[in-house]
Design an enzyme around this catalytic site. Structure first.
Site, mmCIF file in Angstrom:
data_model
loop_
_atom_site.group_PDB
_atom_site.id
_atom_site.type_symbol
_atom_site.label_atom_id
_atom_site.label_comp_id
_atom_site.label_asym_id
_atom_site.label_seq_id
_atom_site.Cartn_x
_atom_site.Cartn_y
_atom_site.Cartn_z
ATOM 1 N N GLU A 1 18.308 5.978 32.862
ATOM 2 C CA GLU A 1 19.660 6.348 33.260
ATOM 3 C C GLU A 1 20.686 5.556 32.460
ATOM 4 O OE1 GLU A 1 19.995 5.910 37.502
ATOM 5 O OE2 GLU A 1 18.543 7.495 37.919
ATOM 6 N N HIS B 1 23.129 10.174 39.705
ATOM 7 C CA HIS B 1 22.789 9.092 40.644
ATOM 8 C C HIS B 1 23.982 8.771 41.557
ATOM 9 C CE1 HIS B 1 19.944 5.412 41.139
ATOM 10 N NE2 HIS B 1 20.511 5.739 42.296
ATOM 11 N N ARG C 1 13.856 7.335 43.299
ATOM 12 C CA ARG C 1 13.878 6.664 42.003
ATOM 13 C C ARG C 1 13.208 7.566 40.968
ATOM 14 N NH1 ARG C 1 17.146 4.196 44.023
ATOM 15 N NH2 ARG C 1 17.342 1.957 44.423
#
Length: 325
Positions: free
Chosen positions: A267, A286, A238
């Site tokens: 993000e 991601h 994370r």
């Protein structure tokens, strides 16, 4: 009347069959844009189930105005976007999708390690930009992976899978975890280190720890300064575990050799973010679990989690105890 379930991102119809048999299902259909908060709150107000993404904040504000809600199923292993304590208070079962993405995420983590170490994406862009004019001995020379020391922070299922991949490269594998795993050490040939010693000894540091109050900002200025100046830092957990300003300085001032990131604090990351100016940073959007096969398995598991709860059955992957008990 069937219970209502809202899905916050478009999923393939083939994954929804189990849920559509017992519920009225609606999806947010814009693939590249998360569902706006106002719409999520509106849908939650009448939903018995929510199938959510990491970008969806499931907090007490939402739970308080969702009187029919019984289940929230995150399409992820992590669930730091969900207030689990408040969910339990309101009788809502929180579910995730563990196990099915372990190997896929480990593949990506090791691929990112290799890309950063051997400057693979940088080299690919070098050709596309028309810069390759001749061969030279040290052109885009990276660093070896084989026989180096890998330090894994967070020895869960994915950590173990990364360690197994490292064995094929004859790497020495160290790990740090909140609790020591003797059986895992013996089975995989790992060596435990306290966090500081792992940073000092490792050539590659891979972060796979969940985001918790204890791990938030774990990789800060002090941590980066402990690493070798030849070390590479890889984060597939994370973004919140990294102080990005400290990493920016580490790359700018040569505290470390480079980094590979699949996750960021905000993000999607802004293309003007200071981190993205570094040629020795490999950045990915991601995509840790982003293989077609795995994402379909994740979707089916999330759907099954909600379907089980709505039928009063314990779901396959519950984080807390809720309405199925």
């Amino acid at each position: 009347m069937k219970p209502y379930v809202y899905i916050t991102r478009k999923l393939p119809q083939e994954t929804l069959a189990e849920l559509q048999e017992i519920a009225e299902v609606e999806m947010w259909m814009e693939e590249e844009k998360p569902v706006p908060r106002s719409i999520l709150l509106e849908k939650a107000n009448k939903a018995a189930g929510l199938l959510t993404m990491l970008s969806d904040r499931i907090d007490e504000e939402l739970l308080r105005q969702a009187p029919y809600l019984k289940a929230v199923a995150n399409l992820a292993v992590g669930f730091d976007n969900i207030n689990v304590e408040a969910s339990s208070k309101y009788g809502v079962t929180v579910c995730n999708t563990p196990d099915v993405l372990t190997d896929t995420t480990a593949d990506l983590a090791f691929g990112l390690l290799m890309a950063a170490g051997r400057r693979i994406t940088e080299a690919a862009e070098y050709i596309k930009d028309g810069k390759w004019n001749s061969w030279s001995p040290l052109l885009l020379a990276g660093t070896d992976i084989h026989h180096k020391t890998l330090g894994i922070v967070g020895m869960g299922r994915i950590g173990e899978a990364v360690a197994r991949r490292a064995s094929g490269f004859d790497m020495k594998v160290l790990y740090h975890n909140r609790r020591r795993k003797i059986e895992t050490e013996e089975r995989l040939g790992l060596s435990y280190r306290i966090f500081e010693d792992l940073l000092k000894e490792s050539d590659y540091i891979v972060c796979l720890t969940p985001l918790t109050p204890e791990t938030k900002d774990l990789f800060n200025e002090k941590a980066f300064k402990m690493m070798k100046d030849t070390a590479l830092f890889i984060n597939v957990s994370r973004g919140g575990v990294v102080v990005e300003e400290a990493l920016d300085r580490a790359l700018s001032e040569g505290w470390i050799n480079g980094a590979g990131l699949d996750v960021f604090r905000e993000e999607p990351i802004n293309p003007d973010h200071p981190l993205l100016r570094h040629p020795n940073l490999t950045a990915l959007p991601h995509i840790g679990s982003a293989s077609t096969e795995t994402r379909l398995k994740m979707a089916r598991l999330a759907v099954s989690n909600i379907a089980h709860v709505l039928q009063g059955i314990k779901p396959p992957a519950a984080v807390n105890t809720g309405n199925h008990e």
